[in-house]
Design a protein around this motif. Structure first.
Motif, PDB file in Angstrom:
ATOM      1  N   LEU A 170      33.034  48.736  56.136  1.00 16.12           N
ATOM      2  CA  LEU A 170      32.958  49.839  55.167  1.00 16.12           C
ATOM      3  C   LEU A 170      34.317  50.500  54.991  1.00 16.12           C
ATOM      4  O   LEU A 170      34.719  50.861  53.879  1.00 16.12           O
ATOM      5  N   LEU A 171      35.039  50.660  56.101  1.00 19.99           N
ATOM      6  CA  LEU A 171      36.380  51.245  56.050  1.00 19.99           C
ATOM      7  C   LEU A 171      37.293  50.412  55.162  1.00 19.99           C
ATOM      8  O   LEU A 171      37.965  50.939  54.261  1.00 19.99           O
ATOM      9  N   MET A 172      37.328  49.110  55.400  1.00 25.11           N
ATOM     10  CA  MET A 172      38.263  48.254  54.674  1.00 25.11           C
ATOM     11  C   MET A 172      37.878  48.105  53.209  1.00 25.11           C
ATOM     12  O   MET A 172      38.755  48.099  52.332  1.00 25.11           O
ATOM     13  N   ILE A 173      36.577  47.983  52.922  1.00 28.35           N
ATOM     14  CA  ILE A 173      36.151  47.935  51.524  1.00 28.35           C
ATOM     15  C   ILE A 173      36.558  49.245  50.836  1.00 28.35           C
ATOM     16  O   ILE A 173      37.093  49.251  49.720  1.00 28.35           O
ATOM     17  N   GLY A 174      36.309  50.365  51.506  1.00 27.10           N
ATOM     18  CA  GLY A 174      36.619  51.674  50.938  1.00 27.10           C
ATOM     19  C   GLY A 174      38.090  51.877  50.643  1.00 27.10           C
ATOM     20  O   GLY A 174      38.455  52.554  49.671  1.00 27.10           O
ATOM     21  N   MET A 175      38.959  51.273  51.442  1.00 30.84           N
ATOM     22  CA  MET A 175      40.400  51.433  51.240  1.00 30.84           C
ATOM     23  C   MET A 175      40.881  50.729  49.973  1.00 30.84           C
ATOM     24  O   MET A 175      41.896  51.120  49.396  1.00 30.84           O
ATOM     25  N   PHE A 176      40.165  49.699  49.567  1.00 31.28           N
ATOM     26  CA  PHE A 176      40.618  48.910  48.419  1.00 31.28           C
ATOM     27  C   PHE A 176      39.704  49.031  47.208  1.00 31.28           C
ATOM     28  O   PHE A 176      40.006  48.503  46.147  1.00 31.28           O
ATOM     29  N   ASP A 177      38.604  49.732  47.362  1.00 29.57           N
ATOM     30  CA  ASP A 177      37.644  49.939  46.277  1.00 29.57           C
ATOM     31  C   ASP A 177      38.100  51.149  45.453  1.00 29.57           C
ATOM     32  O   ASP A 177      37.606  52.252  45.613  1.00 29.57           O
ATOM     33  N   LYS A 178      39.036  50.901  44.567  1.00 30.46           N
ATOM     34  CA  LYS A 178      39.680  52.001  43.846  1.00 30.46           C
ATOM     35  C   LYS A 178      38.744  52.745  42.901  1.00 30.46           C
ATOM     36  O   LYS A 178      38.903  53.935  42.669  1.00 30.46           O
ATOM     37  N   SER A 211      30.807  42.878  48.718  1.00 32.82           N
ATOM     38  CA  SER A 211      30.320  44.109  49.330  1.00 32.82           C
ATOM     39  C   SER A 211      30.711  44.137  50.810  1.00 32.82           C
ATOM     40  O   SER A 211      31.176  43.133  51.364  1.00 32.82           O
ATOM     41  N   ALA A 212      30.479  45.279  51.451  1.00 37.11           N
ATOM     42  CA  ALA A 212      30.769  45.396  52.878  1.00 37.11           C
ATOM     43  C   ALA A 212      29.899  44.424  53.676  1.00 37.11           C
ATOM     44  O   ALA A 212      30.349  43.830  54.660  1.00 37.11           O
ATOM     45  N   ALA A 213      28.649  44.244  53.251  1.00 39.28           N
ATOM     46  CA  ALA A 213      27.746  43.318  53.954  1.00 39.28           C
ATOM     47  C   ALA A 213      28.244  41.876  53.854  1.00 39.28           C
ATOM     48  O   ALA A 213      28.203  41.118  54.839  1.00 39.28           O
ATOM     49  N   GLU A 214      28.732  41.489  52.680  1.00 38.04           N
ATOM     50  CA  GLU A 214      29.270  40.131  52.512  1.00 38.04           C
ATOM     51  C   GLU A 214      30.544  39.959  53.339  1.00 38.04           C
ATOM     52  O   GLU A 214      30.762  38.907  53.948  1.00 38.04           O
ATOM     53  N   LEU A 215      31.371  40.992  53.363  1.00 38.21           N
ATOM     54  CA  LEU A 215      32.599  40.916  54.156  1.00 38.21           C
ATOM     55  C   LEU A 215      32.254  40.776  55.631  1.00 38.21           C
ATOM     56  O   LEU A 215      32.861  39.976  56.350  1.00 38.21           O
ATOM     57  N   LYS A 216      31.270  41.538  56.085  1.00 35.92           N
ATOM     58  CA  LYS A 216      30.866  41.476  57.497  1.00 35.92           C
ATOM     59  C   LYS A 216      30.427  40.071  57.889  1.00 35.92           C
ATOM     60  O   LYS A 216      30.760  39.588  58.975  1.00 35.92           O
ATOM     61  N   GLY A 260      31.663  50.544  45.458  1.00 36.14           N
ATOM     62  CA  GLY A 260      30.960  50.028  46.622  1.00 36.14           C
ATOM     63  C   GLY A 260      31.247  48.566  46.903  1.00 36.14           C
ATOM     64  O   GLY A 260      30.744  47.997  47.877  1.00 36.14           O
ATOM     65  N   HIS A 261      32.058  47.955  46.041  1.00 37.97           N
ATOM     66  CA  HIS A 261      32.448  46.569  46.265  1.00 37.97           C
ATOM     67  C   HIS A 261      33.845  46.349  45.684  1.00 37.97           C
ATOM     68  O   HIS A 261      34.381  47.214  45.006  1.00 37.97           O
TER      69      HIS A 261
END
Length: 203
Positions: free
Chosen positions: A78-86, A56-61, A90-91
């Protein structure tokens, strides 16, 4: 679609030698990767704190730290997760994370190129050079606005802020280009279309 000579005046982010888009010039590519390297699998397992098989974005952070010892911003993650979360779940899974891992490392390399004094930040002068080399022709006042927007006190831009800034500029540039049918650096835009662009390009 290539730009005409002289295109991009009036502070528009045109590029002199062709289009500016992901995968061209200084922008890292989000294209398909190859096999997943062991170190990527190890990093994925370390970041996936709850061992769910997804990040998730929180884990990535919690796993990304900039040169100031601070975790990457919520916006950047959130931006980077969103770019690859096809699938917009949300993860991201391991395969999506592999592309993200490559993408982050490419951005780090880009950032280091412009962080001439190796301070871990990009100042206003370094930002101006970076955007110029990326093909944008922005006024000094606009560069000042961008640096102060990232850091109101000192105008210093960390790597995570730099990624967000560049991706946002790219998104707005692409939206502008679609509407600039005459390729003269100006558009006429209705209010609802303006809101559509602003809301879809913002995070």
């Amino acid at each position: 679609m290539a730009y005409q000579p002289g295109y991009g005046q009036s502070n528009y982010g045109g590029q002199q030698g062709g289009q500016l888009e992901i995968g061209h010039g200084p922008y890292p590519s989000v294209g398909a990767g190859g096999g997943i390297a062991p170190q990527v699998q190890q990093w994925f397992s370390a970041v996936d704190k709850d061992q769910s098989g997804f990040i998730s974005a929180a884990e990535l952070k919690s796993a990304l730290v900039n040169a100031q010892g601070q975790n990457f911003s919520d916006t950047a993650c959130l931006l980077m997760i969103g770019m690859f979360d096809k699938d917009r779940s949300g993860h991201i899974n391991l395969e999506e994370f592999d592309k993200l891992y490559t993408y982050i490392n490419q951005w780090l390399a880009v950032f280091k190129t412009y962080d001439v004094d190796q301070s871990g930040n990009i100042d206003e002068q370094e930002l101006a050079k970076a955007l110029t080399q990326m093909g944008f022709r922005f006024s000094p006042d606009f560069i000042n606005f961008l640096s102060k927007r990232s850091d109101p006190r000192e105008g210093k831009i960390s790597v995570d802020s730099f990624i967000v800034l560049c991706v946002q500029i790219q998104r707005f540039t692409e939206a502008f280009r679609v509407r600039d049918t005459q390729q003269n650096g100006t558009v006429t835009i209705g209010f609802e279309d303006f809101l559509n662009v602003a809301l879809s390009c913002s995070l």
